[in-house]
Design an enzyme around this catalytic site. Structure first.
Site, PDB file in Angstrom:
ATOM      1  N   ARG A   1      -3.833 -10.899  30.015  1.00 12.40           N
ATOM      2  CA  ARG A   1      -4.783 -12.017  30.050  1.00 12.40           C
ATOM      3  C   ARG A   1      -4.375 -13.056  29.012  1.00 12.40           C
ATOM      4  NH1 ARG A   1      -8.028  -7.700  31.950  1.00 12.40           N
ATOM      5  NH2 ARG A   1      -7.894  -6.654  29.958  1.00 12.40           N
TER       6      ARG A   1
ATOM      7  N   GLU B   1      -8.325  -5.291  19.117  1.00 15.20           N
ATOM      8  CA  GLU B   1      -9.201  -5.221  20.285  1.00 15.20           C
ATOM      9  C   GLU B   1      -8.724  -4.197  21.308  1.00 15.20           C
ATOM     10  OE1 GLU B   1     -10.538  -8.970  21.978  1.00 15.20           O
ATOM     11  OE2 GLU B   1      -9.920  -9.995  20.141  1.00 15.20           O
TER      12      GLU B   1
ATOM     13  N   ASP C   1      -8.156 -16.095  18.327  1.00 19.27           N
ATOM     14  CA  ASP C   1      -8.804 -17.212  19.022  1.00 19.27           C
ATOM     15  C   ASP C   1     -10.306 -17.200  18.718  1.00 19.27           C
ATOM     16  OD1 ASP C   1      -9.741 -15.096  20.482  1.00 19.27           O
ATOM     17  OD2 ASP C   1      -8.584 -15.545  22.283  1.00 19.27           O
TER      18      ASP C   1
ATOM     19  N   HIS D   1      -2.073 -15.024  22.943  1.00 20.79           N
ATOM     20  CA  HIS D   1      -1.060 -14.035  23.315  1.00 20.79           C
ATOM     21  C   HIS D   1       0.161 -14.780  23.822  1.00 20.79           C
ATOM     22  CE1 HIS D   1      -4.351 -11.096  23.280  1.00 20.79           C
ATOM     23  NE2 HIS D   1      -5.047 -12.040  23.874  1.00 20.79           N
TER      24      HIS D   1
ATOM     25  N   TYR E   1       0.652  -8.159  27.314  1.00 23.67           N
ATOM     26  CA  TYR E   1      -0.759  -8.327  27.629  1.00 23.67           C
ATOM     27  C   TYR E   1      -0.978  -9.276  28.823  1.00 23.67           C
ATOM     28  CZ  TYR E   1      -5.696  -8.560  26.854  1.00 23.67           C
ATOM     29  OH  TYR E   1      -7.034  -8.472  27.025  1.00 23.67           O
TER      30      TYR E   1
ATOM     31  N   GLU F   1     -12.994 -16.277  20.434  1.00 27.66           N
ATOM     32  CA  GLU F   1     -13.712 -15.037  20.720  1.00 27.66           C
ATOM     33  C   GLU F   1     -13.304 -13.962  19.726  1.00 27.66           C
ATOM     34  OE1 GLU F   1     -16.154 -14.791  23.027  1.00 27.66           O
ATOM     35  OE2 GLU F   1     -15.854 -16.857  23.675  1.00 27.66           O
TER      36      GLU F   1
ATOM     37  N   ASP G   1      -8.085 -10.692  18.204  1.00 33.09           N
ATOM     38  CA  ASP G   1      -7.171 -11.740  18.675  1.00 33.09           C
ATOM     39  C   ASP G   1      -7.367 -13.070  17.927  1.00 33.09           C
ATOM     40  OD1 ASP G   1      -6.285  -9.883  20.419  1.00 33.09           O
ATOM     41  OD2 ASP G   1      -7.277 -10.711  22.188  1.00 33.09           O
TER      42      ASP G   1
END
Length: 671
Positions: free
Chosen positions: A319, A7, A96, A364, A317, A98, A94
DNA sequence: CAGTGAGCGAGCTTCCGCTTGACTT
């Protein structure tokens, strides 16, 4: 050549260097497809459909219609070109919900079909990556379905409820699962502040002439406790069933004079060991909170600074909802601690931190120094960037240091019928606090001497001060972000933008780093609370998360869930909802806020007048209310140049952004 | 007769979550 798609471009760069030859690593920059935001984004054949505005066909099992997001066409083209020549395409978005969805959308757009290969890894090291790319798996369609359900629900709720506000209030109001729950929390706090009636009580202290001396506070008279802030209700009344002594100015003065002639006899000394553990490494929300409190930086500034640090390879990272450190990071942190404070500063084993927030996805690791843990002074940074990096560096190291230990001393004295108390904490092993002290200074904390029961000391310098109980504090941006996380409202990538939205809509403003709700915000919250209470319920998201987990496990289908939440609950509420403009009682005055002809007004004494721009509920007192009603209100905000300045660009922006007709008209008018 | 202004109607606004630049002010 094999293609790996992640991403973030910064991540792509790093992975490219680790995987080396034979690999092309590209970034897709987050989501690539989404529901259409407006009708025009739809393909022509769908424009006329009744559900075109929604982008979701409720009658066809809530089938979503996806379009490539604005600005993503080029990204997709580039990825397609890269995929064409690749012998293998691995989707490494990632790990997860999303991320799984992004992988699926990429698979569709790149024509990978059912053979699409998905890889995930928890840390970016050569061994973890080699392991991951050697074991691809198929896309998890249940997980993709859970994301799609979340997306569809948010669209249905947001696009379903917002139009209610357009008819009831006018303008481009908005409502949604996250922003409305957040607004509700702020509105409730504002309401309880406005309704709060302070109570007065007296605090009497006296100096105890020991060596060293200390100050003790009167806590009881004839064994009946003295009233404190905690003795009163928010209405300023004494709590029922509370037996306390209430002093007035005269009594306090008498007590003061009495104490200065007395000796204090030690009744009890209690010494208890205390241990303080270091705070966990930063997540998005705790970083916001700490930077807000210590560096006085707003949420948007912190994000901007942190993003720059991330892109330049200083930190990981930004977020994230996970406070955990990779093994590599633990080792680096321990080495740095040892180098600076010696081996005694280290606990035997590295500390591992687990998340405390219920909805954490932990895709993350924590926010920490990246790479070799550059010492702040050697990083070549300056200003706020340096300050933020140092904060992150210190917090990361502190999280791996020893506990601080010490003892808490509590002394009770008697002077005739008066009971006094003093307490103090002394740290013996400073542990992590030498680097990062997270304890807020308490005015009552002091160094206490060692005294024995039965010893007596002269009392001197008594002071009596009147205190008032205070309303629950407003939230700072940082505190509120933490509250959102704890309540499970929103995600690390959206805490900031949710606050932005609430401000852009004029529901919330920031004054002196604190979040204030405007009259419009109170009206919107009041309307939603009445008409669609489901949406502002802070447990709505928590329940949704549980159901999404079941969908991801294959125990529940999208249709079952949405039938219950949408058809069975939200949709009927929207259907029933009244379109009459909302009204809200002003808690501290005999007045109401109301909306008339799309304007926020205040009604009192049988009259209703528009509220001056920028006037907050707290600015309204008996006096200012009378001025507003008589048209004699002189707020500094009205005359200030800043307010007109702030307005003008907004208008031009709107004109520029609207249809070609508007700009043509504008062009015709210009000389 | 030209220009102005009131009044009307049509169209628009909006969600959450994942990522960065490329733009102004």
């Amino acid at each position: 050549m094999k293609l790996l798609i992640v991403e973030s471009p910064a991540k792509a760069k790093k992975i490219q260097s680790l995987l080396g030859r034979g690999w092309t690593v590209r970034a897709c920059l987050g989501h690539v497809r989404d529901l259409p935001a407006r009708k025009e984004d739809l393909p022509e054949k769908h424009c006329a459909l009744p559900w075109a505005r929604l982008g979701v066909n409720v009658e066809d099992n809530y089938a979503p219609l996806y379009v490539i997001r604005e600005g993503k066409h080029k990204t997709i083209q580039d990825l397609k070109a890269a995929a064409k020549g690749a012998e293998q395409v691995l989707l490494a978005s990632d790990p997860d919900r999303e991320g799984e969805s992004i992988a699926w959308h990429l698979a569709v757009l790149l024509g990978l079909g059912k053979e699409a290969q998905r890889v995930t890894y928890q840390e970016i090291t050569q061994s973890a990556l080699r392991q991951a790319v050697a074991h691809p798996r198929p896309i998890d369609y249940h997980l993709v379905g859970a994301q799609e359900t979340r997306r569809v629900l948010d669209r249905l709720a947001g696009y379903g409820v917002s139009p209610l506000l357009w008819s009831a209030v006018g303008g481009n109001q908005s409502a949604g699962r996250v922003q409305s729950a957040a607004l509700m929390l702020l509105s409730q706090r504002e309401q309880s502040r406005l309704a709060f009636v302070p109570a007065s009580y007296w605090r009497v202290t006296v100096g105890v002439d020991s060596c060293p001396p200390f100050r003790a506070t009167v806590v009881a008279l004839r064994d009946v406790p003295l009233a404190t802030a905690a003795s009163f209700t928010p209405q300023g009344e004494l709590k029922p069933d509370v037996q306390v002594v209430q002093l007035d100015a005269g009594k306090a003065e008498q007590l003061k004079a009495y104490l200065e002639r007395q000796w204090g006899v030690v009744q009890a000394v209690e010494v208890t060991p205390v241990t303080r553990k270091p705070p966990a490494p930063f997540t998005t929300s705790t970083l916001q909170q700490a930077a807000n409190a210590r560096l006085k930086l707003g949420a948007a500034t912190v994000t901007k600074l942190a993003q720059a640090l991330y892109e330049n390879g200083f930190i990981t990272y930004i977020r994230t909802d996970s406070p955990s450190l990779s093994e590599e990071a633990q080792t680096l942190a321990r080495e740095a601690i040892q180098g600076r404070f010696g081996p005694t500063a280290l606990p035997e084993k590295a500390r591992q931190y687990a998340t405390r927030s219920a909805n954490a996805q932990e895709a993350h690791e924590a926010i920490r120094p990246a790479g070799k843990f550059l010492i702040p002074e050697d990083a070549g940074l300056s200003g706020d960037e340096l300050a933020l990096y140092r904060l992150i560096y210190d917090r990361t190291l502190a999280s791996q240091m020893r506990d601080a230990t010490g003892e808490k001393t509590s002394i009770t004295l008697k002077a005739g019928q008066v009971t006094l108390h003093a307490s103090g904490t002394r740290l013996i092993e400073k542990g992590f606090t030498v680097l990062y002290d997270d304890q807020e200074a308490d005015e009552d904390e002091q160094a206490l001497p060692r005294v024995q029961v039965g010893e007596s000391f002269a009392l001197r310098d008594a002071r009596a001060e009147e205190k008032r109980s205070s309303a629950p504090a407003r939230y700072t941006e940082g505190k509120f972000v933490q509250l959102m996380e704890r309540a499970g409202i929103g995600r690390p990538s959206t805490y900031g933008s949710t606050l932005d939205t609430l401000q852009k809509r004029g529901y919330v403003t920031v004054r002196q780093r604190q979040l204030h709700v405007t009259p419009l915000g109170l009206l919107i919250a009041g309307y939603l609370m009445r008409q669609v209470p489901q949406l502002v319920d802070t447990t709505f998201t928590a329940q949704m998360e549980r159901d999404l987990d079941r969908i991801a496990e294959g125990e529940l289908t999208r249709t079952q869930y949405l039938d219950g939440v949408w058809k069975g609950n939200l949709a009927p509420a929207i259907e029933r909802a009244g379109r009459t403009p909302p009204r809200v009682q002003v808690p501290h005055l005999d007045a109401v806020f109301e909306v008339r002809a799309g304007q926020v007004q205040v009604r009192a004494q049988g009259r209703s007048v528009p509220l001056p721009e920028g006037l907050l509920p707290e600015d309204l007192t008996e006096k200012t209310l009378a001025d507003v009603l008589n048209g004699t209100f002189k707020g500094k905000r009205i005359k200030r140049e800043a307010s007109t300045k702030g307005k003008a660009p907004r208008k031009t922006r709107r004109t520029a952004g609207s249809s070609g007709k508007a700009s043509a008209r504008k062009g015709a008018r210009s000389p």
